[in-house]
Design a protein around this motif. Structure first.
Motif, PDB file in Angstrom:
ATOM      1  N   ALA A 191       0.831  -1.207   0.000  1.00  0.00           N
ATOM      2  CA  ALA A 191       0.000   0.000   0.000  1.00  0.00           C
ATOM      3  C   ALA A 191       0.865   1.256   0.000  1.00  0.00           C
ATOM      4  O   ALA A 191       0.561   2.248  -0.681  1.00  0.00           O
ATOM      5  CB  ALA A 191      -0.931  -0.009   1.207  1.00  0.00           C
ATOM      6  N   GLN A 192       1.969   1.230   0.753  1.00  0.00           N
ATOM      7  CA  GLN A 192       2.868   2.388   0.804  1.00  0.00           C
ATOM      8  C   GLN A 192       3.529   2.626  -0.551  1.00  0.00           C
ATOM      9  O   GLN A 192       3.644   3.767  -1.012  1.00  0.00           O
ATOM     10  CB  GLN A 192       3.942   2.173   1.869  1.00  0.00           C
ATOM     11  CG  GLN A 192       4.880   3.354   2.052  1.00  0.00           C
ATOM     12  CD  GLN A 192       4.172   4.577   2.571  1.00  0.00           C
ATOM     13  OE1 GLN A 192       3.782   4.637   3.735  1.00  0.00           O
ATOM     14  NE2 GLN A 192       3.974   5.578   1.726  1.00  0.00           N
ATOM     15  N   MET A 193       3.970   1.549  -1.213  1.00  0.00           N
ATOM     16  CA  MET A 193       4.585   1.689  -2.532  1.00  0.00           C
ATOM     17  C   MET A 193       3.601   2.269  -3.545  1.00  0.00           C
ATOM     18  O   MET A 193       3.944   3.140  -4.351  1.00  0.00           O
ATOM     19  CB  MET A 193       5.073   0.321  -3.027  1.00  0.00           C
ATOM     20  CG  MET A 193       6.314  -0.204  -2.366  1.00  0.00           C
ATOM     21  SD  MET A 193       7.783   0.843  -2.625  1.00  0.00           S
ATOM     22  CE  MET A 193       8.022   1.418  -0.955  1.00  0.00           C
ATOM     23  N   ALA A 194       2.354   1.778  -3.493  1.00  0.00           N
ATOM     24  CA  ALA A 194       1.339   2.276  -4.423  1.00  0.00           C
ATOM     25  C   ALA A 194       1.058   3.754  -4.173  1.00  0.00           C
ATOM     26  O   ALA A 194       0.875   4.543  -5.103  1.00  0.00           O
ATOM     27  CB  ALA A 194       0.060   1.449  -4.274  1.00  0.00           C
ATOM     28  N   GLN A 195       1.029   4.150  -2.896  1.00  0.00           N
ATOM     29  CA  GLN A 195       0.801   5.558  -2.557  1.00  0.00           C
ATOM     30  C   GLN A 195       1.937   6.439  -3.070  1.00  0.00           C
ATOM     31  O   GLN A 195       1.697   7.509  -3.639  1.00  0.00           O
ATOM     32  CB  GLN A 195       0.658   5.712  -1.047  1.00  0.00           C
ATOM     33  CG  GLN A 195       0.374   7.145  -0.597  1.00  0.00           C
ATOM     34  CD  GLN A 195       0.420   7.281   0.912  1.00  0.00           C
ATOM     35  OE1 GLN A 195       1.457   7.080   1.544  1.00  0.00           O
ATOM     36  NE2 GLN A 195      -0.719   7.611   1.503  1.00  0.00           N
ATOM     37  N   TRP A 196       3.177   5.986  -2.865  1.00  0.00           N
ATOM     38  CA  TRP A 196       4.311   6.761  -3.351  1.00  0.00           C
ATOM     39  C   TRP A 196       4.318   6.863  -4.871  1.00  0.00           C
ATOM     40  O   TRP A 196       4.714   7.873  -5.432  1.00  0.00           O
ATOM     41  CB  TRP A 196       5.617   6.141  -2.848  1.00  0.00           C
ATOM     42  CG  TRP A 196       5.944   6.540  -1.437  1.00  0.00           C
ATOM     43  CD1 TRP A 196       5.478   7.634  -0.772  1.00  0.00           C
ATOM     44  CD2 TRP A 196       6.795   5.856  -0.528  1.00  0.00           C
ATOM     45  NE1 TRP A 196       5.999   7.675   0.507  1.00  0.00           N
ATOM     46  CE2 TRP A 196       6.811   6.601   0.686  1.00  0.00           C
ATOM     47  CE3 TRP A 196       7.560   4.688  -0.608  1.00  0.00           C
ATOM     48  CZ2 TRP A 196       7.552   6.210   1.792  1.00  0.00           C
ATOM     49  CZ3 TRP A 196       8.298   4.306   0.498  1.00  0.00           C
ATOM     50  CH2 TRP A 196       8.290   5.051   1.687  1.00  0.00           C
ATOM     51  N   SER A 197       3.869   5.813  -5.525  1.00  0.00           N
ATOM     52  CA  SER A 197       3.800   5.856  -6.989  1.00  0.00           C
ATOM     53  C   SER A 197       2.815   6.931  -7.451  1.00  0.00           C
ATOM     54  O   SER A 197       3.093   7.685  -8.388  1.00  0.00           O
ATOM     55  CB  SER A 197       3.367   4.485  -7.530  1.00  0.00           C
ATOM     56  OG  SER A 197       3.264   4.514  -8.934  1.00  0.00           O
TER      57      SER A 197
END
Length: 230
Positions: free
Chosen positions: A43-49
């Motif tokens: 979820a954090q990676m998707a948010q940063w993307s």
């Protein structure tokens, strides 16, 4: 990025993973914790993307119970789908000793995960006595050299020779190499000469919470993109 688990307890203070992970495994909580870590990291990676930080990849360690749980593939694919993170942006790390426990079953599972586009890495390489005959059968993207070999580079000629040999062998098998636990410039220079692909460790950065990591990522953004961030 690599997802690292830390526990800040109001009663106990900072508790090391070396202390609470074995307890979680013994009492059966490691499966639930492992899924939470995987879901949170994706979820954090998707948010940063979505914030414009580019094609970041996150590595998440798998426990023994997760590997031997027949629902692992289903759980991983569900988390990727629900968070919106592309499979290629997730790397699952398996220790060398864990890989060698049930080799034939692990080969089938890893090939299935790899066919879905998920990246795979062997963690703590050099400590588990794996067979090269099995290693070449595994669909592994990266080998992570255990920090015990990196720490003595420059003081122990044998460790330097072992590290160089692992890098050469991995490249022959079309695998990238990550050196864990790099803490000094002399180590970085040695690994650069040995053509190591990636380094991680305190020489670059210490473990940090997501908000601190995001602040660091800001410095890598183009000025035009950085101005669009929250």
């Amino acid at each position: 990025m690599e997802a690292l688990l830390r526990w800040s307890s109001a009663e106990l203070g900072t508790v090391s993973p070396a202390e609470f992970i074995p307890v979680a495994e013994q009492c059966g909580l490691i499966q639930e914790i492992g899924l939470w870590v995987l879901r949170t990291a994706c979820a954090q990676m998707a948010q940063w993307s979505r914030k414009g930080f580019g094609q970041l990849t996150v590595s998440v360690n798998l426990s023994t119970r997760q590997m031997h749980n027949g629902d692992l593939l289903r759980d991983v694919l569900h988390i990727l789908d629900s968070t919106g993170l592309p499979p290629a942006r997730l790397e699952l790390e398996i220790t060398e000793s864990l890989l060698m426990e049930k080799v034939e079953e692990n080969v089938v599972l890893l090939k299935t995960l790899r066919a879905c586009g998920i990246q795979l890495a062997i963690d703590d390489f050099g400590t588990g006595y794996s067979s090269f005959a099995y290693l070449k059968r595994l669909p592994i993207d990266r080998i992570k050299i255990d920090r015990s070999f990196i720490q003595d580079i420059g003081r122990d000629g044998e460790n330097g020779a072992i590290v160089t040999a692992i890098i050469s062998m991995a490249h022959e098998l079309d695998m990238q190499v990550v050196a864990e636990g790099v803490e000094a410039e002399a180590q970085r220079q040695f690994l650069l000469r040995a053509q190591c692909d990636i380094i991680q460790g305190y020489h670059l950065a210490r473990p940090m919470p997501a908000d601190t990591a995001e602040a660091s990522l800001q410095s890598f953004l183009p000025v035009s993109a950085a101005g669009l961030q929250d």
